[in-house]
Motif scaffolding. Structure first.
Motif, short mmCIF file in Angstrom:
data_model
loop_
_atom_site.label_atom_id
_atom_site.label_comp_id
_atom_site.label_asym_id
_atom_site.label_seq_id
_atom_site.Cartn_x
_atom_site.Cartn_y
_atom_site.Cartn_z
N ILE A 121 -14.37 3.49 -1.45
CA ILE A 121 -13.23 2.66 -1.05
C ILE A 121 -12.34 2.53 -2.27
O ILE A 121 -12.81 2.71 -3.41
N ALA A 132 -8.41 1.74 1.71
CA ALA A 132 -8.65 3.11 1.26
C ALA A 132 -7.54 4.01 1.76
O ALA A 132 -6.86 3.70 2.75
N ILE A 140 -11.49 8.69 5.46
CA ILE A 140 -11.26 7.43 6.16
C ILE A 140 -11.22 7.59 7.67
O ILE A 140 -11.30 6.59 8.40
N TYR A 143 -14.32 5.99 9.23
CA TYR A 143 -14.62 4.58 9.00
C TYR A 143 -14.33 3.67 10.20
O TYR A 143 -15.19 2.86 10.57
#
Length: 218
Positions: A121, A132, A140, A143
Motif C-alpha cells: 500500500i 494505493a 490494486i 483489492y
C-alpha cells in the motif's frame, strides 16, 4: 531483482515528514480505526514476524498471487512464494512461464481472482483508510473485490494523520521512488494512473492488513 528504498532515495526528493516511524499510540489508534472500518489487522514486530504471519494465514493448496511490492520483497515473501516449501499454487511462477504475450496478459487478469492476493500500500491514514495507486492497475485491481482474500503488508512508516495526508504521501513519497524504480526496472516512467482509496472492507475477514514496526517499502 529485489529493490530497496535505498537504491533510489539518493536520486529522489521526497517529503521525509511523511515517511517517519510513528509512536505506539499512533499505531494503536490506526489499528483501532482500521478495525472499525472492517479490516483485520495484525501488528508484526519485524519483517521476519510479518513473513511468519503470512505463512500461518494462508492454507495449503490455496492459489496465491502478488502484485509488485518492495515491502513483500523486503520481508522475504516474494522469494518464499517462488522457492519456499509451502504447498500453495504460486500463480506468478505460472504466469511468467508463459511465452505468448496475449496468453500471459490473460493469465495476469485471471490471477486477480486468486484465493489469496498479496501486495503493499502507498499510505495508511491514521483515521482508517488505505491509499494505493498503480500505472497498470495489476496490483490494486484485486483489492476491492476480485480476490477471495487480500493481505496488505505495510511498514508503519506509511502511517500518516488522515486521508489528505495519505494522498499527499502517495504523490510526494511513494510516486517519486516508484518512478525511479520503474525507469530502472522497465525502462519507462511510472504514473499515478489508477488510484484506490480503500475506505472500508464490508466482507468480514476478507482483507488483512499486516503492519510491520519497521521502515519498509515506498
Amino acid at each position: 531483482m529485489m529493490s530497496q528504498k535505498s537504491d533510489y532515495a539518493d536520486e529522489t526528493e521526497i517529503d521525509a515528514s511523511l515517511d517517519e516511524l510513528p509512536g505506539d499510540d499512533t499505531v494503536s489508534e490506526t489499528v483501532a480505526n482500521l478495525e472499525a472500518n472492517g479490516f483485520t489487522v495484525v501488528v508484526a514486530d519485524s519483517a521476519a514476524d510479518a513473513l511468519e504471519t503470512i505463512q500461518s494465514h494462508i492454507p495449503a493448496e490455496a492459489s496465491v498471487m502478488n502484485g509488485h511490492s518492495t515491502t513483500l520483497e523486503e520481508i522475504g515473501f516474494t522469494e518464499y512464494l517462488s522457492e519456499g516449501d509451502h504447498g500453495w499454487e504460486s500463480l506468478p511462477d505460472e504466469i511468467w512461464g508463459i511465452d505468448d504475450d496475449a496468453e500471459r496478459q490473460a493469465a495476469r487478469r485471471e490471477s486477480q481472482t486468486a484465493d489469496y492476493f498479496l501486495g503493499g500500500i502507498n499510505a495508511v491514514a491514521q483515521t482508517g483508510e488505505l491509499v494505493a495507486a498503480d500505472r497498470s492497475g495489476s496490483r490494486i485491481g484485486a483489492y476491492p473485490f476480485a480476490a477471495n482474500n487480500v493481505v496488505i503488508v505495510s511498514g508503519v512508516n506509511k502511517i500518516v494523520d488522515d486521508l489528505d495526508a495519505a494522498l499527499d504521501r502517495l504523490e510526494s513519497v511513494a510516486y517519486p521512488l516508484e518512478n525511479e524504480r520503474a525507469k530502472d526496472a522497465y525502462g519507462v516512467e511510472s504514473a499515478i494512473a489508477k488510484q484506490l482509496i480503500f475506505r472500508q472492507e464490508l466482507e468480514e475477514g476478507r482483507t488483512t492488513v499486516v503492519l510491520v514496526r519497521d521502515q519498509l517499502g515506498y
